[in-house]
Design a protein around this motif. Structure first.
Motif, short mmCIF file in Angstrom:
data_model
loop_
_atom_site.label_atom_id
_atom_site.label_comp_id
_atom_site.label_asym_id
_atom_site.label_seq_id
_atom_site.Cartn_x
_atom_site.Cartn_y
_atom_site.Cartn_z
N GLY A 10 -24.61 -8.59 15.57
CA GLY A 10 -24.57 -9.66 14.40
C GLY A 10 -25.40 -10.73 14.37
N ARG A 11 -26.39 -10.52 15.43
CA ARG A 11 -27.54 -11.67 15.30
C ARG A 11 -28.65 -10.92 14.51
N GLU A 12 -29.44 -11.89 13.81
CA GLU A 12 -30.44 -11.31 13.25
C GLU A 12 -31.52 -10.52 13.81
N ALA A 13 -31.72 -11.13 15.03
CA ALA A 13 -32.85 -10.38 15.89
C ALA A 13 -32.66 -8.99 16.22
N TYR A 14 -31.45 -8.64 16.33
CA TYR A 14 -30.77 -7.05 16.78
C TYR A 14 -30.09 -6.51 15.51
N ARG A 15 -29.87 -7.12 14.57
CA ARG A 15 -29.21 -6.51 13.32
C ARG A 15 -29.68 -5.11 13.05
N GLY A 16 -28.69 -4.12 13.23
CA GLY A 16 -29.21 -2.80 12.77
C GLY A 16 -29.83 -1.79 14.09
N ARG A 17 -30.36 -2.59 14.81
CA ARG A 17 -30.93 -2.17 15.99
C ARG A 17 -30.17 -2.02 17.17
N VAL A 18 -28.93 -1.81 17.34
CA VAL A 18 -28.10 -1.84 18.15
C VAL A 18 -27.46 -0.29 18.18
N ALA A 19 -27.27 0.72 19.12
CA ALA A 19 -26.61 2.10 19.14
C ALA A 19 -26.04 2.38 20.39
N ALA A 20 -25.04 3.32 20.25
CA ALA A 20 -24.38 3.91 21.26
C ALA A 20 -24.24 5.49 21.18
N PHE A 21 -24.64 6.28 22.23
CA PHE A 21 -24.36 7.73 22.13
C PHE A 21 -23.57 7.89 23.53
N CYS A 22 -22.44 8.46 23.22
CA CYS A 22 -21.47 8.60 24.19
C CYS A 22 -20.73 10.04 24.14
N SER A 23 -20.39 10.33 25.38
CA SER A 23 -19.90 11.78 25.54
C SER A 23 -18.27 11.76 25.28
N TRP A 24 -17.58 10.66 25.53
CA TRP A 24 -16.15 10.56 25.28
C TRP A 24 -16.03 10.14 23.77
N ASP A 25 -14.90 10.72 23.11
CA ASP A 25 -14.61 10.37 21.67
C ASP A 25 -13.76 9.36 21.48
N VAL A 26 -13.54 8.51 22.65
CA VAL A 26 -12.79 7.16 22.29
C VAL A 26 -13.63 6.07 22.21
N PHE A 27 -14.95 6.37 22.43
CA PHE A 27 -15.70 5.15 22.29
C PHE A 27 -16.11 4.72 20.98
N PRO A 28 -15.88 5.34 19.75
CA PRO A 28 -15.88 4.56 18.67
C PRO A 28 -14.65 3.38 18.24
N PHE A 29 -13.64 3.66 19.04
CA PHE A 29 -12.47 2.74 18.94
C PHE A 29 -13.08 1.63 20.31
N ILE A 30 -13.40 1.80 21.20
CA ILE A 30 -13.81 1.09 22.13
C ILE A 30 -14.85 -0.12 21.71
N ILE A 31 -15.56 0.59 20.92
CA ILE A 31 -17.11 -0.33 20.37
C ILE A 31 -16.39 -0.67 19.04
N ASN A 32 -15.32 -0.41 18.32
CA ASN A 32 -14.87 -0.73 17.22
C ASN A 32 -16.07 -0.42 16.14
N ARG A 33 -16.28 0.72 16.04
CA ARG A 33 -17.30 1.20 15.22
C ARG A 33 -17.31 0.71 13.84
N GLU A 34 -16.00 0.65 13.17
CA GLU A 34 -16.05 0.15 11.67
C GLU A 34 -16.10 -1.38 11.62
N ARG A 35 -15.70 -2.10 12.59
CA ARG A 35 -15.77 -3.73 12.19
C ARG A 35 -17.19 -3.85 12.75
N SER A 36 -17.56 -3.05 13.76
CA SER A 36 -18.75 -3.87 14.46
C SER A 36 -20.30 -3.67 13.78
N GLY A 37 -20.20 -2.30 13.02
CA GLY A 37 -21.41 -1.98 12.36
C GLY A 37 -22.50 -1.44 13.31
N VAL A 38 -22.15 -1.03 14.74
CA VAL A 38 -23.02 -0.63 15.64
C VAL A 38 -23.15 0.83 15.45
N VAL A 39 -24.31 1.37 15.42
CA VAL A 39 -24.40 2.99 15.33
C VAL A 39 -23.71 3.52 16.48
#
Length: 367
Positions: free
Chosen positions: A149-178
């Protein structure tokens, strides 16, 4: 000779300039956070456990496992199992969590299992509302979301994870994180090699429900790093936990060894890449510990108090090379997120007052 009056001014200015030049400046511009699920501190600091190298612990070929990972001293065993941690991080960075040497690292959420642990380490505080591994959107803003959410990092934060619960832990929809996790296909960007990776993903039987093999997660994350050049990346691996629950100590050790190799390969990639070389910090940890003994090593949770004990490692240009920490204040899982931010020169606690403080000794003081 004592210098007085106007003649002293140039000397004072020169001294100030020297002191200013000597003052360390923040060098970290990027951070990579890596976790491997449920890897015990015992293996990290003392290597393979002899009594578990046995058929009773699911080891198919005890003699072969001994040749691979058993050595006469804890120092030799841990280096055989985790060579990158013990030849690079222990020399150039810091490791916390060897309880036998007065260095405690602990989970504070009281549950000692995955979703509460990942929430704590990513959001800087335990949350009593997070009490299961159910696929529920995390109400807390993780450090990944906050940085995105900060200008210096916007669109440049990503997560690659083996467990399929991580989209919920990181709240993919709200956060906008890849967030690419579980059996999500990898964006192939028209590349045949990534299209082949997706075909392999689709045609591979998972070792555990909802968890893809770490080799796929690592390959996808590494290609994203090369193509998209994120400033903040999270790599969440999972096979150590899966094989421990399955009661296979041989596969557990092999997964830990592979995890260490992946982290070493990642570090090498960062050091040979312009923009990452000398400007990237690495934080490595786990979501929970495990129990002791021939049965409890397979498990964790509130009923196994020993599983609150974890380990944390930090490596990078802003971390003093103190190696294995001994006889130091205890650190907690909740300090991981604030430490990630502090390495970047950011104050996560300013936005999340309930968060823990960064690990003070792991981040050089900038004057």
């Amino acid at each position: 000779m004592r210098v007085r009056g106007p003649a002293a001014a140039p000397l004072l200015l020169a001294a100030a300039a020297i002191l200013g030049a000597a003052a360390p400046a923040r060098q970290t511009a990027n951070v990579v956070l890596v976790t491997t699920d449920g890897l015990r501190w015992q293996e990290v600091f003392t290597g393979a456990e002899e009594r578990l190298i046995a058929k009773e612990s699911g080891v198919e070929e005890p003699a072969a496992l001994r040749r691979a990972f058993w050595r006469e001293t804890p120092e030799a065993r841990r280096q055989a199992l985790l060579p990158f941690l013990w030849t690079v991080v222990a020399r150039e960075g810091q490791l916390y969590g060897n309880a036998a040497r007065g260095s405690w690292a602990r989970v504070t959420n009281g549950h000692n299992f995955s979703y509460p642990g990942y929430n704590e380490l990513l959001s800087g505080a335990a949350d009593p509302r997070i009490d299961s591994n159910d696929k529920r959107a995390n109400p807390n803003v993780t450090v990944l979301e906050w940085l995105n959410g900060r200008e210096a990092y916007r669109g440049r934060v990503a997560a690659f994870c083996s467990w399929d619960v991580f989209p919920f832990i990181i709240n993919r929809e709200r956060s906008g994180v890849v967030v690419n996790a579980g059996w999500d296909p990898v964006p192939d960007r028209g590349r045949s090699d990534l299209a082949m990776l997706n075909r392999l993903l689709a045609d591979t039987t998972p070792a555990a429900d909802g968890v893809r093999h770490d080799s796929f997660t690592f390959a996808a994350g590494l290609e994203h790093l090369r193509a998209e050049r994120p400033r903040v990346m999270y790599l969440g691996l999972g096979e150590t936990d899966d094989w421990a629950h399955a009661g296979r100590y041989d596969r557990y050790l092999e997964s830990a060894h592979r995890f260490d190799r992946f982290v070493g390969q990642l570090w090498e990639e960062l050091q040979r890449t312009e923009g990452y070389r000398g400007r990237t910090s690495l934080v490595i940890t786990t979501d929970h510990g495990r129990g002791d003994g021939p049965e409890d090593w397979k498990s964790h949770g509130a009923k196994i108090p020993a599983s609150q004990n974890i380990w944390i490692a930090v490596l990078g240009p802003d971390t003093p090379a103190s190696g294995e920490r001994t006889n130091v204040d205890a650190v907690t899982q909740a300090q991981v997120a604030p430490t990630v931010a502090a390495l970047l020169g950011e104050s996560y606690r300013a936005a999340a007052p309930g968060a823990a403080a960064p690990i003070a000794g792991a981040v050089k003081e900038v004057r």
